[in-house]
Design an enzyme around this catalytic site. Sequence first.
Site, PDB file in Angstrom:
ATOM      1  N   ARG A  91      -1.922   4.199  16.241  1.00 13.04           N
ATOM      2  CA  ARG A  91      -2.446   4.994  15.600  1.00 13.04           C
ATOM      3  C   ARG A  91      -1.877   7.012  16.036  1.00 13.04           C
ATOM      4  O   ARG A  91      -1.433   7.421  14.333  1.00 13.04           O
ATOM      5  CB  ARG A  91      -3.783   5.161  14.771  1.00 13.04           C
ATOM      6  CG  ARG A  91      -3.685   3.766  14.093  1.00 13.04           C
ATOM      7  CD  ARG A  91      -2.550   3.214  13.388  1.00 13.04           C
ATOM      8  NE  ARG A  91      -2.561   2.471  13.192  1.00 13.04           N
ATOM      9  CZ  ARG A  91      -1.274   1.307  11.586  1.00 13.04           C
ATOM     10  NH1 ARG A  91       0.004   1.232  12.003  1.00 13.04           N
ATOM     11  NH2 ARG A  91      -2.565   0.942  11.373  1.00 13.04           N
TER      12      ARG A  91
ATOM     13  N   ASP B 135      -7.951   2.450  10.331  1.00 11.93           N
ATOM     14  CA  ASP B 135      -7.060   3.512  11.071  1.00 11.93           C
ATOM     15  C   ASP B 135      -6.790   4.566   9.419  1.00 11.93           C
ATOM     16  O   ASP B 135      -6.458   5.773  10.217  1.00 11.93           O
ATOM     17  CB  ASP B 135      -5.879   2.133   9.958  1.00 11.93           C
ATOM     18  CG  ASP B 135      -5.749   1.804  11.216  1.00 11.93           C
ATOM     19  OD1 ASP B 135      -5.817   1.406  12.437  1.00 11.93           O
ATOM     20  OD2 ASP B 135      -5.008   0.309  10.305  1.00 11.93           O
TER      21      ASP B 135
ATOM     22  N   SER C 137      -2.591  -9.756   5.766  1.00 14.90           N
ATOM     23  CA  SER C 137      -2.260  -8.518   6.120  1.00 14.90           C
ATOM     24  C   SER C 137      -1.676  -8.148   7.320  1.00 14.90           C
ATOM     25  O   SER C 137      -2.844  -8.644   8.034  1.00 14.90           O
ATOM     26  CB  SER C 137      -3.140  -7.386   5.498  1.00 14.90           C
ATOM     27  OG  SER C 137      -3.139  -5.950   6.540  1.00 14.90           O
TER      28      SER C 137
ATOM     29  N   ASP D 185       1.012  -1.217   0.161  1.00 14.91           N
ATOM     30  CA  ASP D 185       0.021   0.070  -0.299  1.00 14.91           C
ATOM     31  C   ASP D 185       0.624   1.227   0.085  1.00 14.91           C
ATOM     32  O   ASP D 185       0.542   2.328  -0.873  1.00 14.91           O
ATOM     33  CB  ASP D 185      -0.863   0.353   0.941  1.00 14.91           C
ATOM     34  CG  ASP D 185      -2.417  -1.166   1.384  1.00 14.91           C
ATOM     35  OD1 ASP D 185      -2.645  -1.036  -0.177  1.00 14.91           O
ATOM     36  OD2 ASP D 185      -2.252  -1.870   2.241  1.00 14.91           O
TER      37      ASP D 185
END
Length: 420
Positions: free
Chosen positions: A122, A151, A199, A42
């Site tokens: 995060r 996220d 992932s 990504d």
Amino acid sequence: MRYFNCLTFIKFKYIITFIKFKYIINGDNLDKVILAFSGGLDTTVCAKLLEEKYNLGVITVCVDVGQPKEEIEKAKNVAEEIGVLKHYKIDAKEEFANDFLSKGIKANAVYEGYPLSTALARPLIAMKIIETAEKEGAVAIAHGCTGKGNDQFRFESIIRSMSDFKIIAPVRELNLTRTEEQDYARSHNIPLSPDSKFSIDENIWGRSIEGDVIEDPKNEVPQEAYEWVKSYTEANSSPEKVNIKFEGGVPIAINNEKMALIDLIAKTNEIAGNNGIGKIDIIEDRMVGLKSREVYEVPGATLLINAHRGLEELIFTKNELRFIDFISPLYSDLVYNALWQEPLREDLDKSIDYMQRRVTGNIVLNLYKGYISILSRESKFSLHDIKQISFEDKENDQREVEGMIKHHGIQATIYQKQKH
Ligand code: ARG
């Protein structure tokens, strides 16, 4: 004279164009964007897209919150290979443990069975990205999140509440699928090390595993998905006792060895993982409303939150316990739902901190093939009175309770009598 002027002007223009061209090639005069970067599919595709489609100079930032060292290295190498303007590696491990995970422990923060390993990291990652963007005079901040997960909310709520940077989310904006990303990578000679088929998001508090066969709840999670927690057959064959010392709600020593929180978490990951503790396989309710099958390895978090809650039972009054069990899911929802910046999160932290000053003491747990049981606990703030509860006690006169019993449930007694 006129002729000379004209020539000078042409020369001058040529030089300017040359300088411009040189800088464009180097990317030095482009507006800069800071990209939260892991070196995975990504974010690597994002780096190229930001250059190619958004015409920006890309600075990549990899914030270390305890992902494997090879991943941090990989981020640096990929950034170099694709030729970004600059790459930063920011070590935020201790801050993550001391300022975020300590709060998670004190609040017993667990969302639908998940101790929030990704969710707690995060905000800190976003804060570090903002700092870098300010330092670099960037015009925008970019992330590689898709439009399906949580996220994107977490990054963006921090960026919006703490800065005015423009936010770019190329994967979401271009509605890219994973296969399209792979095709783009291939056609742009983007070097991609074979990603795991799952992932994965990993930090010191846990390992989140999504994707591939796991996506379908009908499928069992293949053993190969797990790295931290041993299967029941491979787990230690005899029980292991572990002694955890808490001070002010935070674990400070394990088996009487004092250590920094970050090291203590690493140690509990190892001990609990070896005993098959901390595999979580849940159907999770995502922010966008989708249900998602999520798998986590959170051995240390499972052990520490169990130990912490176990010690609280000894120290808090019944009402305090009801209160913490009420606010804990509330706190966890805020963390999960990208509302770290909510005043309520700060309010709760203040109340929790005040209560946690008494959560000091020792707890011994037994770990065996995925099970945790509490063996013993002690605290100078214990509300348990051994003398009064004892069957041998005479001082606390049993007869005194008689009147209390007569009045207990008086309304229920009246109601039942009315029925006849
Ligand atoms: N579902 C979790 C959360 O929203 C974890 C997401 C982790 N991402 C991943 N790529 N595995 O916090």
